[in-house]
Design a protein around this motif. Structure first.
Motif, short mmCIF file in Angstrom:
data_model
loop_
_atom_site.label_atom_id
_atom_site.label_comp_id
_atom_site.label_asym_id
_atom_site.label_seq_id
_atom_site.Cartn_x
_atom_site.Cartn_y
_atom_site.Cartn_z
N TYR A 171 15.76 -9.35 -0.33
CA TYR A 171 14.85 -9.20 0.81
C TYR A 171 15.19 -7.95 1.60
O TYR A 171 14.33 -7.14 1.94
CB TYR A 171 14.91 -10.44 1.70
CG TYR A 171 14.09 -10.28 2.96
CD1 TYR A 171 14.70 -10.00 4.18
CD2 TYR A 171 12.70 -10.36 2.92
CE1 TYR A 171 13.94 -9.83 5.32
CE2 TYR A 171 11.95 -10.19 4.06
CZ TYR A 171 12.57 -9.93 5.25
OH TYR A 171 11.83 -9.75 6.39
N ARG A 172 16.47 -7.80 1.89
CA ARG A 172 16.88 -6.63 2.67
C ARG A 172 16.60 -5.34 1.92
O ARG A 172 16.21 -4.33 2.51
CB ARG A 172 18.36 -6.74 3.03
CG ARG A 172 18.62 -7.61 4.24
CD ARG A 172 20.05 -7.48 4.69
NE ARG A 172 20.93 -8.28 3.88
CZ ARG A 172 21.22 -9.55 4.15
NH1 ARG A 172 20.70 -10.14 5.20
NH2 ARG A 172 22.02 -10.22 3.38
N THR A 173 16.76 -5.37 0.62
CA THR A 173 16.47 -4.17 -0.17
C THR A 173 14.98 -3.84 -0.12
O THR A 173 14.60 -2.67 0.00
CB THR A 173 16.93 -4.37 -1.63
OG1 THR A 173 18.30 -4.77 -1.63
CG2 THR A 173 16.80 -3.09 -2.42
N ARG A 174 14.16 -4.85 -0.23
CA ARG A 174 12.71 -4.60 -0.19
C ARG A 174 12.30 -4.01 1.16
O ARG A 174 11.52 -3.05 1.23
CB ARG A 174 11.94 -5.91 -0.42
CG ARG A 174 12.08 -6.49 -1.80
CD ARG A 174 11.00 -7.53 -2.09
NE ARG A 174 10.93 -8.61 -1.14
CZ ARG A 174 11.58 -9.76 -1.27
NH1 ARG A 174 12.38 -9.94 -2.30
NH2 ARG A 174 11.44 -10.71 -0.38
N ILE A 175 12.81 -4.59 2.20
CA ILE A 175 12.47 -4.10 3.54
C ILE A 175 12.97 -2.67 3.72
O ILE A 175 12.28 -1.82 4.28
CB ILE A 175 13.06 -5.03 4.62
CG1 ILE A 175 12.50 -6.44 4.49
CG2 ILE A 175 12.81 -4.48 6.00
CD1 ILE A 175 10.99 -6.49 4.53
N GLY A 176 14.16 -2.42 3.22
CA GLY A 176 14.71 -1.07 3.30
C GLY A 176 13.87 -0.07 2.53
O GLY A 176 13.64 1.06 2.98
N LEU A 177 13.36 -0.49 1.38
CA LEU A 177 12.53 0.41 0.56
C LEU A 177 11.23 0.71 1.28
O LEU A 177 10.76 1.85 1.29
CB LEU A 177 12.26 -0.25 -0.80
CG LEU A 177 11.31 0.53 -1.74
CD1 LEU A 177 11.84 1.93 -2.01
CD2 LEU A 177 11.10 -0.22 -3.04
N ARG A 178 10.67 -0.30 1.90
CA ARG A 178 9.43 -0.06 2.64
C ARG A 178 9.65 0.96 3.76
O ARG A 178 8.88 1.89 3.93
CB ARG A 178 8.89 -1.36 3.22
CG ARG A 178 7.59 -1.14 4.00
CD ARG A 178 6.95 -2.43 4.43
NE ARG A 178 7.66 -3.05 5.53
CZ ARG A 178 7.33 -4.25 6.01
NH1 ARG A 178 6.35 -4.93 5.48
NH2 ARG A 178 8.01 -4.76 7.01
N ALA A 179 10.73 0.74 4.50
CA ALA A 179 11.02 1.67 5.60
C ALA A 179 11.22 3.08 5.06
O ALA A 179 10.75 4.06 5.64
CB ALA A 179 12.27 1.20 6.35
N TYR A 180 11.88 3.18 3.93
CA TYR A 180 12.14 4.49 3.35
C TYR A 180 10.84 5.16 2.90
O TYR A 180 10.62 6.34 3.15
CB TYR A 180 13.09 4.33 2.15
CG TYR A 180 13.52 5.63 1.53
CD1 TYR A 180 12.89 6.12 0.39
CD2 TYR A 180 14.55 6.39 2.09
CE1 TYR A 180 13.28 7.31 -0.17
CE2 TYR A 180 14.95 7.58 1.54
CZ TYR A 180 14.31 8.05 0.39
OH TYR A 180 14.70 9.23 -0.17
N LEU A 181 9.99 4.38 2.26
CA LEU A 181 8.71 4.95 1.79
C LEU A 181 7.85 5.37 2.97
O LEU A 181 7.17 6.41 2.92
CB LEU A 181 7.97 3.94 0.92
CG LEU A 181 8.61 3.62 -0.44
CD1 LEU A 181 7.79 2.56 -1.19
CD2 LEU A 181 8.76 4.86 -1.29
N GLU A 182 7.87 4.58 4.03
CA GLU A 182 7.10 4.95 5.22
C GLU A 182 7.64 6.25 5.81
O GLU A 182 6.90 7.14 6.19
CB GLU A 182 7.17 3.83 6.27
CG GLU A 182 6.27 2.65 5.94
CD GLU A 182 6.45 1.49 6.90
OE1 GLU A 182 5.62 0.57 6.84
OE2 GLU A 182 7.42 1.49 7.68
N GLN A 183 8.95 6.32 5.85
CA GLN A 183 9.60 7.51 6.41
C GLN A 183 9.27 8.74 5.57
O GLN A 183 9.10 9.83 6.11
CB GLN A 183 11.11 7.26 6.41
CG GLN A 183 11.95 8.38 6.97
CD GLN A 183 13.42 8.13 6.68
OE1 GLN A 183 13.98 7.12 7.10
NE2 GLN A 183 14.04 9.04 5.97
N GLU A 184 9.16 8.55 4.28
CA GLU A 184 8.86 9.69 3.39
C GLU A 184 7.38 10.00 3.36
O GLU A 184 6.95 10.91 2.64
CB GLU A 184 9.35 9.37 1.96
CG GLU A 184 10.86 9.24 1.84
CD GLU A 184 11.59 10.54 2.16
OE1 GLU A 184 11.25 11.59 1.57
OE2 GLU A 184 12.47 10.53 3.04
#
Lengths: 188, 462
Positions: A171-184
């Motif tokens: 779960y934490r990895t998925r949320i982190g990936l979303r944040a990263y993709l949004e940031q990028e």
């Protein structure tokens, strides 16, 4: 038989290449594909299609790690078959379940998302860059769940962790990936 | 009409999201081969370990069956009344031999199990374990008390004291304790740190793999991760990566008492190396310093390795960790991993341990069957079913809705002990089980009590 020897058989266009491949990796590929399709008959057909694709692509391909190459072919074949059969509804397979979890990774849409075409390689680069920042445990568990479509129990077994911990980690990895993709700046 | 439009709109959005999810799934195929190969190898190793463990279990089962068959055979002989006296003595002797055989087999099985566990935990990529946190459990609000003194973790905590209001401690800290608290654990998705540098430098930091070790017990140590460095105050809380400048240089002054020496490790070079307590935390077993050829490295352990098998008692967990007295705090999260509160009241910890101490592991299969049965009892159909291995969902049910139904009131509890260990419990009120080194059945009264402790309101289900 070593991978290089099997690849050589492909290059020499010897049909024993398929037999050797099946003997060495058949079981592994079948379980990988079954995770996606959830049906044994479909899985066997899909694995056979994979052998055909391997035969048709080697040469010119000369994979250094044969299993990785075959797994990519097998996964692609299985996913295509899955989508053809189940476009409108969900099927009981680990792949389907893992797909639903991946919704957590989709950045919030801004603007006309249906109009945008996303470059697959750019997205893959971004996901790869994010995964590299993670500890090995998180990275491998993520790939196990969303690339190989292993069940939570199976990915928990990679590191001998409890299912609860695996779920929490994913779960934490998925949320982190979303944040990263949004940031990028990705919009999907 | 309006409802129809809404349905169409919802369906359109759903199909867009579905497309996005498929895009992400497809993008995974374009990842570097090295990353996929790494995952594949780990997967294969786990599969082999599973097969090996099954073989060990099967072998033990056969021994038990064989020993039981022997006993039954002897018992039948006795019942027939043959060979009393002398033969009984002979049987007694055989029984003694059988028990001795069990001691030998039991010892061998324990060694095999420990070796399997050590091998399972052993291989890890060095650089990633050095760079990035191993465990990114989000804490609540930042824990105050990040002092600049050389002994982290001893600054007085702000907020309420322990024992006042159980279960409602605001997240300004816990009671004063020897476990380091001053470093907030943060999500670490951006870490790109170079490999760790130790005093001796070359050997360990440049190695491509990191091996764990044990000192002949059930605690498996691994090289310290970046997140743990923050946890133990070895880097500043705002550090985002490990650099030569911020890497803690271990000296002889950091060596506390000798803990032991490495007994088992996949890295043969570690065997026999001396392990010391970290002088800054003399009472913590969760962090230690290993000396290898004159250089020092930090190693940490999450917890104690305990095998899980249906029928085993939770008492072994209590004994292994010295609970409840050893428990420093319980950090409670919801099912999504969002922190809720921290429990430090010993009365609650004791109540929890007392409740669980007499229970035996019902096994994962029995636990999962409860979920399937809950669905059937509630909705009167088998659109969600469990075949002993996997769950199946019919096309009519929504996977997210099913899991929300099952887990809405779930609580994830991180237990920290005074030795610095940290392990996980999962409270599942919907099916009345507690998951922690196994699955343990709870009565309705116990659920009612735990709901109060873990802040679950109205945990009854339709």
């Amino acid at each position: 038989m070593q991978d290089q020897e099997i690849v050589l058989l492909y290059w020499q266009r010897k049909e024993t290449a398929i037999q050797e491949t099946e003997q060495k990796y058949g079981h592994y590929l079948t379980t990988l594909v079954y995770n996606i399709l959830g049906d044994m008959e479909d899985s066997k057909e899909s694995v056979n299609d994979t052998y055909l694709k391997a035969w048709n692509s080697i040469p010119p391909q000369k994979p250094a790690v044969l299993l990785t190459y075959l797994a990519k072919l097998a996964r692609r074949t299985a996913i295509d078959r899955f989508r053809r059969k189940h476009r409108e509804k969900r099927r009981a397979s680990e792949y389907a379940i893992s797909l639903s979890e991946l919704e957590d990774c989709v950045p919030d849409g801004r603007g006309n998302t249906t109009e945008q075409e996303l470059e697959g390689h750019l997205l893959a680069e971004a996901i790869g860059a994010y995964l590299k920042t993670l500890p090995e445990e998180a990275r491998i568990t993520f790939l196990g769940r969303y690339y190989f479509a292993d069940s939570i129990r199976q990915v928990a077994a990679y590191y001998g962790m409890s299912e609860a911990k695996a779920k929490s980690l994913l779960y934490r990895t998925r949320i982190g990936l979303r944040a990263y993709l949004e940031q990028e700046g990705f919009e999907l | 009409m309006r409802n129809e439009n809404r349905r169409q709109e919802g369906g359109k959005k759903r199909s867009e999201r579905q497309k996005s999810v498929e895009t992400i799934s497809d993008a995974l195929e374009l990842l570097e081969d090295t990353m996929l190969t790494e995952a594949m190898q780990k997967r294969q190793a786990a599969e082999k370990e599973g097969q090996r463990e099954n073989a060990v279990k099967q072998s033990r089962q056969e021994q038990r069956t064989g020993a039981k068959a022997e006993e039954e055979k002897d018992s039948r002989k006795r019942e027939r009344g043959k060979g009393k006296g002398k033969k009984e003595k002979g049987e007694y002797r055989k029984g003694r031999k059988g028990w001795k055989a069990w001691q030998v087999y039991g010892g061998m099985a324990a060694c095999v199990t420990l070796l399997v566990a050590a091998l399972r935990f052993a291989p890890a990529v060095w650089s990633s374990r050095q760079d990035t946190p191993r465990d990114s459990v989000p804490r609540t609000t930042p824990e105050q008390g990040t002092s600049s003194d050389s002994v982290p973790g001893t600054t007085p905590e702000q907020g309420t004291s322990s024992g006042s209001v159980a279960g409602t401690t605001p997240e300004q800290g816990t009671s004063s304790d020897s476990v380091p608290e001053m470093i907030p654990e943060q999500e670490s998705s951006q870490d790109t740190t170079p490999p760790e540098q130790t005093e001796a430098g070359a050997g360990e930091s440049e190695s491509q793999e990191a091996y764990g070790f044990t000192m002949g017990n059930d605690i498996v140590y691994f090289p310290i991760s970046f997140d743990e460095r923050r946890r133990f105050g070895l880097v500043k809380s705002d550090a985002i990566g490990l650099t030569p400048e911020n890497t803690y240089q271990i000296t002889e002054e950091d060596l506390g008492e000798v803990m032991g020496s490495v007994q088992e490790s996949a890295d043969a070079g570690l065997i026999g190396c001396t392990v010391y307590h970290f002088a800054a935390f003399p009472d913590l077993d969760a962090i230690c310093i290993l000396e290898r050829e004159g250089s020092y490295s930090f190693y940490t352990a999450d917890g104690i390795w305990l095998p899980e098998e249906p029928g085993q008692s939770f008492e072994r967990v209590i004994t292994a960790y010295g609970m409840p007295e050893s428990v420093v705090k319980l950090e409670v999260e919801d099912r999504e991993g969002n922190p809720l509160f921290t429990i430090t009241d010993q009365a609650d910890v004791t109540a929890l341990c007392t409740m669980l101490s007499g229970k035996t592991d019902i096994g994962m299969q029995a636990n999962n069957e409860r979920y399937a049965r809950l669905w059937k009892d509630t909705y009167g159909n088998e659109e969600v079913s469990y075949d002993g291995e996997s769950f199946f969902y019919s096309d009519q049910v929504d996977y997210d809705a099913v899991h929300a139904f099952w887990h809405a009131k779930q609580r994830v509890i991180w237990v920290t002990t005074e030795r610095g260990f940290r392990f996980l419990m999962q409270y599942n009120p919907a099916v009345r089980t507690m998951e922690c080194y196994g699955y343990y059945d709870l009565t309705e009264e116990e659920v009612a009590e735990l709901n109060v402790i873990f802040g679950v309101d109205g945990a009854s289900y339709p």
